[in-house]
Design a protein around this motif. Structure first.
Motif, PDB file in Angstrom:
ATOM      1  N   LEU A  75      53.128  39.294  44.980  1.00  0.00           N
ATOM      2  CA  LEU A  75      53.898  38.355  45.797  1.00  0.00           C
ATOM      3  C   LEU A  75      55.277  38.106  45.197  1.00  0.00           C
ATOM      4  CD1 LEU A  75      51.078  35.783  46.678  1.00  0.00           C
ATOM      5  CD2 LEU A  75      52.240  37.319  48.273  1.00  0.00           C
ATOM      6  N   ALA A  76      55.349  38.035  43.860  1.00  0.00           N
ATOM      7  CA  ALA A  76      56.652  37.839  43.207  1.00  0.00           C
ATOM      8  C   ALA A  76      57.580  39.011  43.453  1.00  0.00           C
ATOM      9  CB  ALA A  76      56.447  37.628  41.710  1.00  0.00           C
ATOM     10  N   ALA A  77      56.983  40.207  43.649  1.00  0.00           N
ATOM     11  CA  ALA A  77      57.788  41.403  43.923  1.00  0.00           C
ATOM     12  C   ALA A  77      58.055  41.588  45.411  1.00  0.00           C
ATOM     13  CB  ALA A  77      57.075  42.629  43.366  1.00  0.00           C
ATOM     14  N   GLY A  78      57.631  40.633  46.242  1.00  0.00           N
ATOM     15  CA  GLY A  78      57.869  40.730  47.676  1.00  0.00           C
ATOM     16  C   GLY A  78      56.839  41.541  48.430  1.00  0.00           C
ATOM     17  N   VAL A  79      55.712  41.871  47.786  1.00  0.00           N
ATOM     18  CA  VAL A  79      54.644  42.640  48.425  1.00  0.00           C
ATOM     19  C   VAL A  79      53.541  41.666  48.830  1.00  0.00           C
ATOM     20  CG1 VAL A  79      52.933  44.461  48.145  1.00  0.00           C
ATOM     21  CG2 VAL A  79      55.180  44.669  47.041  1.00  0.00           C
ATOM     22  N   LYS A  80      53.211  41.625  50.106  1.00  0.00           N
ATOM     23  CA  LYS A  80      52.200  40.693  50.611  1.00  0.00           C
ATOM     24  C   LYS A  80      50.869  41.429  50.790  1.00  0.00           C
ATOM     25  CE  LYS A  80      51.280  37.355  54.286  1.00  0.00           C
ATOM     26  NZ  LYS A  80      51.756  36.806  55.581  1.00  0.00           N
ATOM     27  N   PRO A  81      49.901  41.215  49.903  1.00  0.00           N
ATOM     28  CA  PRO A  81      48.634  41.935  50.010  1.00  0.00           C
ATOM     29  C   PRO A  81      47.652  41.210  50.930  1.00  0.00           C
ATOM     30  CG  PRO A  81      48.623  40.630  48.022  1.00  0.00           C
ATOM     31  CD  PRO A  81      49.952  40.385  48.685  1.00  0.00           C
ATOM     32  N   THR A  82      46.689  41.945  51.433  1.00  0.00           N
ATOM     33  CA  THR A  82      45.532  41.353  52.110  1.00  0.00           C
ATOM     34  C   THR A  82      44.412  41.236  51.089  1.00  0.00           C
ATOM     35  OG1 THR A  82      46.092  42.189  54.308  1.00  0.00           O
ATOM     36  CG2 THR A  82      43.775  41.721  53.876  1.00  0.00           C
ATOM     37  N   VAL A  83      43.856  40.031  50.961  1.00  0.00           N
ATOM     38  CA  VAL A  83      42.873  39.751  49.905  1.00  0.00           C
ATOM     39  C   VAL A  83      41.512  39.487  50.540  1.00  0.00           C
ATOM     40  CG1 VAL A  83      42.339  38.360  47.878  1.00  0.00           C
ATOM     41  CG2 VAL A  83      44.732  38.715  48.553  1.00  0.00           C
ATOM     42  N   ILE A  84      40.479  40.145  49.995  1.00  0.00           N
ATOM     43  CA  ILE A  84      39.108  39.998  50.483  1.00  0.00           C
ATOM     44  C   ILE A  84      38.213  39.615  49.306  1.00  0.00           C
ATOM     45  CG2 ILE A  84      37.174  41.154  51.640  1.00  0.00           C
ATOM     46  CD1 ILE A  84      39.193  43.190  52.726  1.00  0.00           C
ATOM     47  N   ASP A  85      37.316  38.666  49.534  1.00  0.00           N
ATOM     48  CA  ASP A  85      36.354  38.291  48.491  1.00  0.00           C
ATOM     49  C   ASP A  85      35.019  37.997  49.159  1.00  0.00           C
ATOM     50  OD1 ASP A  85      36.732  37.173  45.336  1.00  0.00           O
ATOM     51  OD2 ASP A  85      34.911  36.567  46.379  1.00  0.00           O
ATOM     52  N   VAL A  87      49.034  46.861  50.464  1.00  0.00           N
ATOM     53  CA  VAL A  87      48.017  46.780  49.422  1.00  0.00           C
ATOM     54  C   VAL A  87      46.883  45.871  49.886  1.00  0.00           C
ATOM     55  CG1 VAL A  87      47.498  46.109  47.033  1.00  0.00           C
ATOM     56  CG2 VAL A  87      49.741  47.080  47.604  1.00  0.00           C
ATOM     57  N   ILE A  88      45.651  46.293  49.612  1.00  0.00           N
ATOM     58  CA  ILE A  88      44.483  45.442  49.841  1.00  0.00           C
ATOM     59  C   ILE A  88      43.854  45.162  48.481  1.00  0.00           C
ATOM     60  CG2 ILE A  88      42.201  45.270  50.910  1.00  0.00           C
ATOM     61  CD1 ILE A  88      43.187  47.093  53.110  1.00  0.00           C
ATOM     62  N   VAL A  89      43.528  43.905  48.233  1.00  0.00           N
ATOM     63  CA  VAL A  89      42.917  43.494  46.968  1.00  0.00           C
ATOM     64  C   VAL A  89      41.510  43.000  47.250  1.00  0.00           C
ATOM     65  CG1 VAL A  89      43.046  41.935  44.982  1.00  0.00           C
ATOM     66  CG2 VAL A  89      45.154  42.873  45.983  1.00  0.00           C
ATOM     67  N   ALA A  90      40.529  43.606  46.591  1.00  0.00           N
ATOM     68  CA  ALA A  90      39.131  43.183  46.718  1.00  0.00           C
ATOM     69  C   ALA A  90      38.751  42.397  45.473  1.00  0.00           C
ATOM     70  CB  ALA A  90      38.213  44.386  46.882  1.00  0.00           C
ATOM     71  N   GLY A  91      38.510  41.093  45.635  1.00  0.00           N
ATOM     72  CA  GLY A  91      38.153  40.239  44.505  1.00  0.00           C
ATOM     73  C   GLY A  91      39.289  39.309  44.140  1.00  0.00           C
ATOM     74  N   PHE A  92      39.023  37.996  44.219  1.00  0.00           N
ATOM     75  CA  PHE A  92      40.077  37.019  43.941  1.00  0.00           C
ATOM     76  C   PHE A  92      39.680  36.102  42.788  1.00  0.00           C
ATOM     77  CE2 PHE A  92      43.010  33.451  45.097  1.00  0.00           C
ATOM     78  CZ  PHE A  92      44.180  34.191  45.086  1.00  0.00           C
ATOM     79  N   GLY A  93      39.103  36.725  41.733  1.00  0.00           N
ATOM     80  CA  GLY A  93      38.851  35.975  40.511  1.00  0.00           C
ATOM     81  C   GLY A  93      40.112  35.906  39.669  1.00  0.00           C
ATOM     82  N   LYS A 126      48.682  51.712  51.224  1.00  0.00           N
ATOM     83  CA  LYS A 126      48.954  52.786  50.276  1.00  0.00           C
ATOM     84  C   LYS A 126      48.073  52.687  49.026  1.00  0.00           C
ATOM     85  CE  LYS A 126      53.821  53.279  51.616  1.00  0.00           C
ATOM     86  NZ  LYS A 126      55.225  53.226  51.130  1.00  0.00           N
ATOM     87  N   ALA A 127      47.635  51.478  48.712  1.00  0.00           N
ATOM     88  CA  ALA A 127      46.834  51.286  47.497  1.00  0.00           C
ATOM     89  C   ALA A 127      45.820  50.177  47.723  1.00  0.00           C
ATOM     90  CB  ALA A 127      47.726  50.931  46.304  1.00  0.00           C
ATOM     91  N   MET A 128      44.737  50.270  46.972  1.00  0.00           N
ATOM     92  CA  MET A 128      43.736  49.208  46.990  1.00  0.00           C
ATOM     93  C   MET A 128      43.365  48.866  45.557  1.00  0.00           C
ATOM     94  SD  MET A 128      40.273  48.707  49.175  1.00  0.00           S
ATOM     95  CE  MET A 128      39.378  47.133  49.047  1.00  0.00           C
ATOM     96  N   VAL A 129      43.411  47.571  45.256  1.00  0.00           N
ATOM     97  CA  VAL A 129      43.046  47.071  43.937  1.00  0.00           C
ATOM     98  C   VAL A 129      41.596  46.615  43.987  1.00  0.00           C
ATOM     99  CG1 VAL A 129      43.538  45.387  42.128  1.00  0.00           C
ATOM    100  CG2 VAL A 129      45.410  46.348  43.498  1.00  0.00           C
ATOM    101  N   VAL A 130      40.742  47.232  43.187  1.00  0.00           N
ATOM    102  CA  VAL A 130      39.321  46.877  43.130  1.00  0.00           C
ATOM    103  C   VAL A 130      39.144  45.952  41.917  1.00  0.00           C
ATOM    104  CG1 VAL A 130      36.959  47.720  43.011  1.00  0.00           C
ATOM    105  CG2 VAL A 130      38.719  49.083  44.165  1.00  0.00           C
ATOM    106  N   THR A 133      45.862  37.247  39.281  1.00  0.00           N
ATOM    107  CA  THR A 133      47.046  37.662  38.535  1.00  0.00           C
ATOM    108  C   THR A 133      47.749  38.828  39.217  1.00  0.00           C
ATOM    109  OG1 THR A 133      46.019  36.936  36.460  1.00  0.00           O
ATOM    110  CG2 THR A 133      47.876  38.459  36.286  1.00  0.00           C
ATOM    111  N   VAL A 134      46.953  39.791  39.685  1.00  0.00           N
ATOM    112  CA  VAL A 134      47.535  40.934  40.402  1.00  0.00           C
ATOM    113  C   VAL A 134      48.267  40.459  41.653  1.00  0.00           C
ATOM    114  CG1 VAL A 134      47.002  43.061  41.650  1.00  0.00           C
ATOM    115  CG2 VAL A 134      45.829  42.556  39.504  1.00  0.00           C
ATOM    116  N   CYS A 135      47.638  39.580  42.416  1.00  0.00           N
ATOM    117  CA  CYS A 135      48.234  39.100  43.671  1.00  0.00           C
ATOM    118  C   CYS A 135      49.529  38.330  43.425  1.00  0.00           C
ATOM    119  CB  CYS A 135      47.238  38.225  44.419  1.00  0.00           C
ATOM    120  SG  CYS A 135      45.843  39.134  45.098  1.00  0.00           S
ATOM    121  N   ARG A 136      49.541  37.508  42.402  1.00  0.00           N
ATOM    122  CA  ARG A 136      50.750  36.727  42.132  1.00  0.00           C
ATOM    123  C   ARG A 136      51.912  37.628  41.729  1.00  0.00           C
ATOM    124  NH1 ARG A 136      49.032  31.841  38.271  1.00  0.00           N
ATOM    125  NH2 ARG A 136      51.255  31.369  38.516  1.00  0.00           N
ATOM    126  N   LEU A 137      51.619  38.696  40.973  1.00  0.00           N
ATOM    127  CA  LEU A 137      52.676  39.641  40.607  1.00  0.00           C
ATOM    128  C   LEU A 137      53.195  40.367  41.850  1.00  0.00           C
ATOM    129  CD1 LEU A 137      54.381  41.130  38.521  1.00  0.00           C
ATOM    130  CD2 LEU A 137      52.465  42.701  38.184  1.00  0.00           C
TER     131      LEU A 137
END
Length: 603
Positions: free
Chosen positions: A414-424, A397-403, A460-464, A408-412
């Motif tokens: 990580l709690a599920a064992g999924v390590k996303p790449t975060v870009i801001d 998963v890639i997450v764009a935006g760390f406001g 597989k997914a990207m969070v905008v 909140t998305v990233c912490r969930l």
């Protein structure tokens, strides 16, 4: 009557124009005063008489400030308010005080001038922070605390202006020969006792009569009566109003008082600013343009430097330092009150007071302009900073935006064992996140090269989750065009943005506050006695109807009139259908015995 019409017409012309230009309502009132005053069209030729009457607006403003300063709340904010606020006043006044001495002013004039110019505009700064959603940010909390302290500090500044003054007309002294410290202390004590043991019972009695006009009349009588008492013993009317407000801050009638007083405060305060604008000596721009311009540059420049140096002491770093300095760099509206009082008392000669009043008014124009420069500088520095080198760890998963949303998305995840790449794309957000241990990369996620480096081909997914709607849409278009294999989960700011994302065929769209608002609505219904299951059913129905409305209103999105008609029709239909659902549910529950007897009777 004609003058009242002139004031209202001038305000209705210039205030909306100033607000539309982003300059604030205070500046609009000032310009309106200039336009109809002796310097402008000359429609009103006695600004001093108007200024005396309109000071009631300042009195009411101080009363409202007192109402908002409940002792318990003030105590909880004591560190930020009194610590940061004191530092701000001292830093700005210390930077400005030597300027007056250098140009040959007396130390009294230099001191009261420096303290008055150290104040910032609550009206302008709060409006700008709300427009930029900064009130909950660290810079917003620090700025608001300093403004709150300035509102309190303005009270002793008025007293200081009187103490430093040399003017004491014989008539006034004779008329108040009984004045003195003992009388003043007695008056303050009387206000405290009467406010606690007389005002409360009378207010309850008036409130029980349920005549709103009588309650409003009592509120005005209370404020003006206390103000007149303070003036009679030689203290400031504003001090009396402020004291009355603080005494009533914990009253159950605080909100009713504030509601009743606010319209009068707004009108009279606007009238006060019009009177100040009429009193401004714009001839100084023609006779002493260099003095005015250099004074304006010196005041705004020194405040910028002082606030920028102060910012780390209140916990601000990076661009927040510069932003705080820009936001508070202007001179506040209460400086007009202090300067006027200093001129009357003789602490400031008339020429010097007129010069500082003009500089204070012009400084209000500078803040929106400085913010435009700040925004451009931020964009330029962001463009100049190169994107971080991203370690391609084949992220799912890639997450764009760390406001707040992205965090909140990233912490969930990580709690599920999924390590996303975060870009801001905000450098301050990236640097702040790294200080707290989050691995966030700086860069513009709309750039395909950066997405390649981030491992988009393996994701597989990207969070905008970016804040800006236009940038969100651009990123969605890039993903759909370049990386069609990626599932898109997008944040929508509101219903219209959700419609835009639906047009782009984004499969997973969530409005940022929709679900939390629904949960709050459910909790409110349960607090009112509704059964939990029934409250959940109501919320589920609301969600279904709302999503259905978005689908049906999609075609009218580009036509505002049709959309308004659709919204009104949908609201009426929704209310009818929800009521029918509630009645059906009640009949069903009655037959099936869903509720307990107590809950059934309460619903």
């Amino acid at each position: 009557m004609m003058q009242a019409i002139l004031f209202l017409a001038a305000a209705l012309i210039f205030v909306p124009l100033a607000v539309r230009l982003g300059l604030g309502s205070v500046l609009g009132y000032l310009v309106a005063g200039v336009a109809i005053g002796p310097v402008g069209l000359g429609l009103v030729n006695d600004p001093q008489a108007l200024l005396h009457v309109s000071e009631l607006g300042v009195v009411l403003m101080l009363f409202v400030i007192g109402l908002e300063l409940e002792p318990k709340r003030l105590w909880e904010m004591r560190g930020a308010v009194f610590g940061g606020g004191t530092l701000q006043m001292l830093a700005c006044a210390a930077a400005l005080f030597p300027v007056g001495l250098l140009v040959g002013w007396t130390w009294q004039a230099s001191l009261i001038g420096a303290l008055a110019l150290a104040l910032s505009s609550t009206a302008i700064v709060v409006a700008l922070m709300q427009e930029r959603n900064l009130m909950a940010a660290p810079v917003g909390r620090s700025g608001f605390s300093m403004l709150l302290y300035q509102d309190i500090a303005a009270i002793p500044l008025l007293a200081l202006a009187a103490v430093l003054g040399t003017a004491a007309p014989a008539a006034e002294t004779a008329g108040h020969a009984h004045q003195g410290p003992l009388w003043q202390v007695a008056a303050v004590a009387a206000v405290v006792v009467l406010g606690r043991y007389v005002a409360y019972p009378v207010m309850r009695f008036v409130a029980r009569m349920q005549v709103r006009e009588l309650f409003t009349g009592f509120a005005l009588l209370l404020v003006l009566g206390v103000a007149a008492l303070m003036e009679h013993v030689g203290l400031s009317m504003g001090l009396g109003a402020f004291l009355a407000g603080v005494l009533l801050a914990s009253s159950e009638y605080r909100h009713a008082l504030e509601t009743d007083i606010l319209p009068f405060k707004g009108l009279l305060l606007g009238l006060f600013f019009i009177a100040v604008g009429m009193s401004m000596d714009l001839g100084l721009l023609a006779s002493s343009p260099v003095q005015v311009v250099l004074g304006l540059v010196a005041v705004v420049g020194l405040k910028l430097v002082a606030l920028w140096g102060l910012a780390p002491w209140v916990g601000l770093r990076g661009r927040d330092k510069a932003l705080l300095a820009v936001l508070l760099s202007q001179v506040g509206e209460f400086a007009f009150v202090v300067l006027s009082a200093a001129k009357v008392s003789g602490a400031l000669p008339e020429a010097q007071a007129n010069l500082l009043t003009l500089i204070a008014a012009l400084s209000m124009v500078s803040t929106p302009l400085l913010l435009m420069v700040f925004d451009r500088w931020c964009r330029q520095s962001t463009q100049e900073r190169e994107a971080d080198a991203i370690e391609d760890e084949h992220p799912p998963v890639i997450v764009a935006g760390f406001g707040r949303y992205g965090q909140t998305v990233c912490r969930l995840l990580l709690a599920a064992g999924v390590k996303p790449t975060v870009i801001d794309h905000d450098a301050d957000t990236v640097d702040s996140a790294r200080r707290f241990g989050f691995k966030v990369y700086f860069g513009d996620a709309t750039q395909p090269d950066l997405l390649h480096a981030a491992g988009i081909h393996h994701a597989k997914a990207m969070v905008v989750a970016v804040d800006d709607s236009a940038q969100c849409n651009r990123l969605v278009e890039v993903l759909q065009h370049e990386f069609a294999h990626v599932q898109i989960v997008a944040r929508a700011r509101d219903a219209l943005h959700a419609m835009e994302l639906a047009e782009l065929n984004v499969p997973h769209v969530e409005r940022e506050v929709f679900e939390s608002s629904l949960r709050s609505g459910r909790s409110t219904l349960e607090a009112l006695g509704m059964d939990r299951a029934q409250a959940k059913q109501m919320a589920d129905n609301f969600r279904r109807y709302s999503l259905d409305f978005l689908r049906k209103a999609q075609a009218e999105r580009h036509n505002e009139e049709d959309l308004i008609v659709r919204v009104r029709q949908a609201r009426e239909q929704f209310e009818r259908e929800m009521q029918a659902d509630q009645e059906r549910q009640a009949r069903h529950d009655g037959k099936a015995g869903w509720h307990s007897p107590s809950s059934a009777s309460s619903s």
